[in-house]
Design a protein around this motif. Structure first.
Motif, mmCIF file in Angstrom:
data_model
loop_
_atom_site.group_PDB
_atom_site.id
_atom_site.type_symbol
_atom_site.label_atom_id
_atom_site.label_comp_id
_atom_site.label_asym_id
_atom_site.label_seq_id
_atom_site.Cartn_x
_atom_site.Cartn_y
_atom_site.Cartn_z
ATOM 1 N N GLY A 6 -16.878 24.035 1.454
ATOM 2 C CA GLY A 6 -16.178 25.011 1.026
ATOM 3 C C GLY A 6 -14.990 24.465 0.344
ATOM 4 O O GLY A 6 -14.220 25.131 -0.478
ATOM 5 N N ALA A 7 -13.975 23.756 1.204
ATOM 6 C CA ALA A 7 -12.836 23.290 0.702
ATOM 7 C C ALA A 7 -13.049 22.459 -0.557
ATOM 8 O O ALA A 7 -12.075 22.776 -1.524
ATOM 9 N N VAL A 8 -14.117 21.599 -0.704
ATOM 10 C CA VAL A 8 -14.188 20.864 -1.989
ATOM 11 C C VAL A 8 -14.574 21.933 -3.025
ATOM 12 O O VAL A 8 -14.220 21.913 -4.327
ATOM 13 N N THR A 9 -15.480 23.006 -2.843
ATOM 14 C CA THR A 9 -15.614 24.036 -3.914
ATOM 15 C C THR A 9 -14.514 24.744 -4.270
ATOM 16 O O THR A 9 -14.159 25.006 -5.544
ATOM 17 N N PHE A 10 -13.516 25.057 -3.383
ATOM 18 C CA PHE A 10 -12.331 25.633 -3.638
ATOM 19 C C PHE A 10 -11.587 24.773 -4.484
ATOM 20 O O PHE A 10 -10.753 25.313 -5.409
ATOM 21 N N LEU A 11 -11.300 23.511 -4.281
ATOM 22 C CA LEU A 11 -10.409 22.663 -5.004
ATOM 23 C C LEU A 11 -10.997 22.161 -6.229
ATOM 24 O O LEU A 11 -10.310 21.766 -7.119
ATOM 25 N N LEU A 12 -12.266 22.086 -6.695
ATOM 26 C CA LEU A 12 -12.898 21.765 -7.580
ATOM 27 C C LEU A 12 -12.231 22.281 -9.008
ATOM 28 O O LEU A 12 -11.978 21.287 -9.894
ATOM 29 N N PRO A 13 -12.238 23.431 -9.212
ATOM 30 C CA PRO A 13 -11.355 23.971 -10.520
ATOM 31 C C PRO A 13 -10.036 23.513 -10.653
ATOM 32 O O PRO A 13 -9.786 23.112 -11.729
ATOM 33 N N LEU A 14 -9.239 23.371 -9.603
ATOM 34 C CA LEU A 14 -8.034 22.729 -9.581
ATOM 35 C C LEU A 14 -8.165 21.356 -10.240
ATOM 36 O O LEU A 14 -7.154 20.906 -10.987
ATOM 37 N N LEU A 15 -8.946 20.527 -9.627
ATOM 38 C CA LEU A 15 -9.008 19.113 -10.028
ATOM 39 C C LEU A 15 -9.688 18.940 -11.483
ATOM 40 O O LEU A 15 -9.016 18.267 -12.115
ATOM 41 N N CYS A 16 -10.392 19.786 -11.915
ATOM 42 C CA CYS A 16 -10.762 19.865 -13.212
ATOM 43 C C CYS A 16 -9.817 20.194 -14.002
ATOM 44 O O CYS A 16 -9.489 19.433 -15.218
ATOM 45 N N LEU A 17 -8.635 21.128 -13.722
ATOM 46 C CA LEU A 17 -7.600 21.505 -14.549
ATOM 47 C C LEU A 17 -6.860 20.126 -14.671
ATOM 48 O O LEU A 17 -6.123 19.932 -15.648
ATOM 49 N N PHE A 18 -6.396 19.534 -13.630
ATOM 50 C CA PHE A 18 -5.534 18.254 -13.708
ATOM 51 C C PHE A 18 -6.272 17.110 -14.572
ATOM 52 O O PHE A 18 -5.483 16.333 -15.236
ATOM 53 N N LEU A 19 -7.558 17.122 -14.460
ATOM 54 C CA LEU A 19 -8.285 16.056 -15.240
ATOM 55 C C LEU A 19 -8.145 16.279 -16.706
ATOM 56 O O LEU A 19 -8.055 15.601 -17.533
ATOM 57 N N LEU A 20 -8.008 17.648 -17.096
ATOM 58 C CA LEU A 20 -7.998 18.131 -18.675
ATOM 59 C C LEU A 20 -6.728 17.967 -19.088
ATOM 60 O O LEU A 20 -6.588 18.053 -20.412
ATOM 61 N N TRP A 21 -5.763 18.025 -18.278
ATOM 62 C CA TRP A 21 -4.399 18.167 -18.562
ATOM 63 C C TRP A 21 -3.886 17.015 -19.494
ATOM 64 O O TRP A 21 -3.522 17.192 -20.723
ATOM 65 N N PRO A 22 -4.145 15.769 -19.138
ATOM 66 C CA PRO A 22 -3.832 14.588 -19.871
ATOM 67 C C PRO A 22 -4.749 14.433 -21.203
ATOM 68 O O PRO A 22 -4.219 14.107 -22.189
ATOM 69 N N VAL A 23 -5.677 14.976 -21.066
ATOM 70 C CA VAL A 23 -6.632 14.820 -22.262
ATOM 71 C C VAL A 23 -6.188 15.805 -23.464
ATOM 72 O O VAL A 23 -5.909 15.374 -24.412
ATOM 73 N N VAL A 24 -5.895 17.090 -22.939
ATOM 74 C CA VAL A 24 -5.439 17.877 -23.938
ATOM 75 C C VAL A 24 -4.107 17.516 -24.637
ATOM 76 O O VAL A 24 -3.693 17.703 -25.778
ATOM 77 N N ILE A 227 5.174 25.583 -6.045
ATOM 78 C CA ILE A 227 4.957 27.157 -5.832
ATOM 79 C C ILE A 227 3.534 27.169 -5.465
ATOM 80 O O ILE A 227 3.007 27.904 -4.453
ATOM 81 N N GLY A 228 2.579 26.945 -6.305
ATOM 82 C CA GLY A 228 1.206 27.261 -6.144
ATOM 83 C C GLY A 228 0.610 26.597 -5.012
ATOM 84 O O GLY A 228 -0.234 27.116 -4.121
ATOM 85 N N ALA A 229 1.050 25.279 -5.044
ATOM 86 C CA ALA A 229 0.571 24.603 -3.707
ATOM 87 C C ALA A 229 0.992 24.792 -2.337
ATOM 88 O O ALA A 229 0.190 25.058 -1.575
ATOM 89 N N LEU A 230 2.179 25.352 -2.345
ATOM 90 C CA LEU A 230 2.791 25.997 -1.134
ATOM 91 C C LEU A 230 1.889 27.148 -0.547
ATOM 92 O O LEU A 230 1.702 27.492 0.529
ATOM 93 N N TRP A 231 1.860 28.163 -1.806
ATOM 94 C CA TRP A 231 1.116 29.293 -1.363
ATOM 95 C C TRP A 231 -0.337 29.012 -0.939
ATOM 96 O O TRP A 231 -0.917 29.647 0.042
ATOM 97 N N LEU A 232 -1.097 28.070 -1.434
ATOM 98 C CA LEU A 232 -2.439 27.893 -1.131
ATOM 99 C C LEU A 232 -2.384 27.313 0.186
ATOM 100 O O LEU A 232 -3.469 27.596 1.080
ATOM 101 N N LEU A 233 -1.422 26.510 0.742
ATOM 102 C CA LEU A 233 -1.366 25.859 2.047
ATOM 103 C C LEU A 233 -1.113 27.200 2.901
ATOM 104 O O LEU A 233 -1.791 27.134 4.164
ATOM 105 N N ILE A 234 -0.307 27.987 2.839
ATOM 106 C CA ILE A 234 0.023 28.867 3.438
ATOM 107 C C ILE A 234 -1.317 29.951 3.610
ATOM 108 O O ILE A 234 -1.390 30.280 4.742
ATOM 109 N N ASP A 235 -2.109 30.313 2.561
ATOM 110 C CA ASP A 235 -2.964 31.175 2.693
ATOM 111 C C ASP A 235 -4.204 30.755 3.379
ATOM 112 O O ASP A 235 -4.597 31.144 4.198
ATOM 113 N N ARG A 236 -4.401 29.402 2.869
ATOM 114 C CA ARG A 236 -5.760 28.864 3.327
ATOM 115 C C ARG A 236 -5.692 28.298 4.736
ATOM 116 O O ARG A 236 -6.648 28.512 5.511
ATOM 117 N N LEU A 237 -4.404 27.817 5.057
ATOM 118 C CA LEU A 237 -4.446 27.175 6.575
ATOM 119 C C LEU A 237 -3.718 27.977 7.518
ATOM 120 O O LEU A 237 -4.021 27.878 8.868
#
Length: 256
Positions: A6-24, A227-237
């Motif tokens: 579940g954690a991997v599924t949740f984080l996968l879109p964010l990982l894809c976004l970070f991988l696309l960032w330098p490419v774009v 800001i986004g990472a802190l909110w994800l941690l607060i909400d998910r954990l």
């Protein structure tokens, strides 16, 4: 294993976004003053960690959220219970809540700065407003959902006002209260960032605001990520497990 998946599924879109960032940014040769590359943001992160400024901003923001949310909950829960128990109080206050609920949060920033000045008081007031109305309304819903026959049964067994409150009304409304806290914190977090851009000299919102004046887009993007990472941690954990445990504890669902 299910939680890991579940954690991997949740984080996968964010990982894809970070991988696309330098490419774009490389493919379109984006000007760093418009949007920075990963390397620039990483360098800004290292710099802010070394000089301690990032931790100062995070600590200030989290402290304000904690105080404002705690005050909002302390006032909202008793009022929500009172509205759920008394139709007279509910009838009188409902129009006021409908009016002020659309103003909760950042709409209070200008007048909050006039009342409390620039600093902790104004920002805490904004957070309080963002949390108060949502938690009160959810508490009202929770109390209203408790069947009257359950209240009558408790009264017939000798439950006084205190026992009715602590053993029937509050436990019955608790799942709704926790859901309201989770929702209210989301609005509070957004209100916090907006207020910190105007009413203080430290905090994550202030960090973004100052970086804009110096065209430091790498600091702006770093602040957005934090800001986004802190909110994800607060909400998910914290918030999501608390909400799930509360619902399971009071018998509305069963643990799978």
């Amino acid at each position: 294993m299910r939680r890991v998946v579940g954690a991997v599924t949740f984080l996968l879109p964010l990982l894809c976004l970070f991988l696309l960032w330098p490419v774009v940014t490389t493919a379109f040769d984006v000007n760093p003053r418009v949007f920075p590359g990963v390397g620039m943001v990483w360098a800004a992160l290292v710099e802010s960690v070394r000089d301690g400024s990032l931790f100062a901003h995070i600590g200030a923001s989290l402290g304000r959220v904690l105080v404002g949310t705690a005050l909002g909950i302390l006032v909202a829960v008793p009022l929500g219970i009172a509205m759920g128990v008394s139709s007279g109080i509910s009838t009188f206050l409902t129009p006021l809540f409908r009016f002020f609920s659309v103003l909760a949060g950042i709409a209070w920033i200008p007048i909050a700065t006039l009342w409390f000045g620039y600093g902790f008081g104004a920002i805490t007031f904004v957070i309080f407003n963002a949390v108060f109305f949502i938690v009160t309304y959810n508490t009202l819903l929770g109390v209203s959902a408790i069947p009257m026959r359950l209240r009558h049964a408790a009264a017939s067994l000798g439950a006084g006002r205190r026992a009715m409150l602590t053993e029937v009304l509050l436990p019955g409304a608790l799942p709704n209260i926790v859901t309201g806290i989770r929702t209210g914190l989301g609005f509070a977090w957004r209100g916090l960032i907006a207020a910190e851009m105007i009413a203080t000299n430290v905090g994550l919102g202030y960090m973004l605001f100052v970086a804009r004046d110096f065209y430091r887009t790498e600091v702006i993007v770093l602040g957005m990520i934090v800001i986004g990472a802190l909110w994800l941690l607060i909400d998910r954990l914290l918030l999501a497990p608390l909400e799930r445990a509360t619902i399971e504890r009071w018998g509305l669902v069963t643990r799978s």
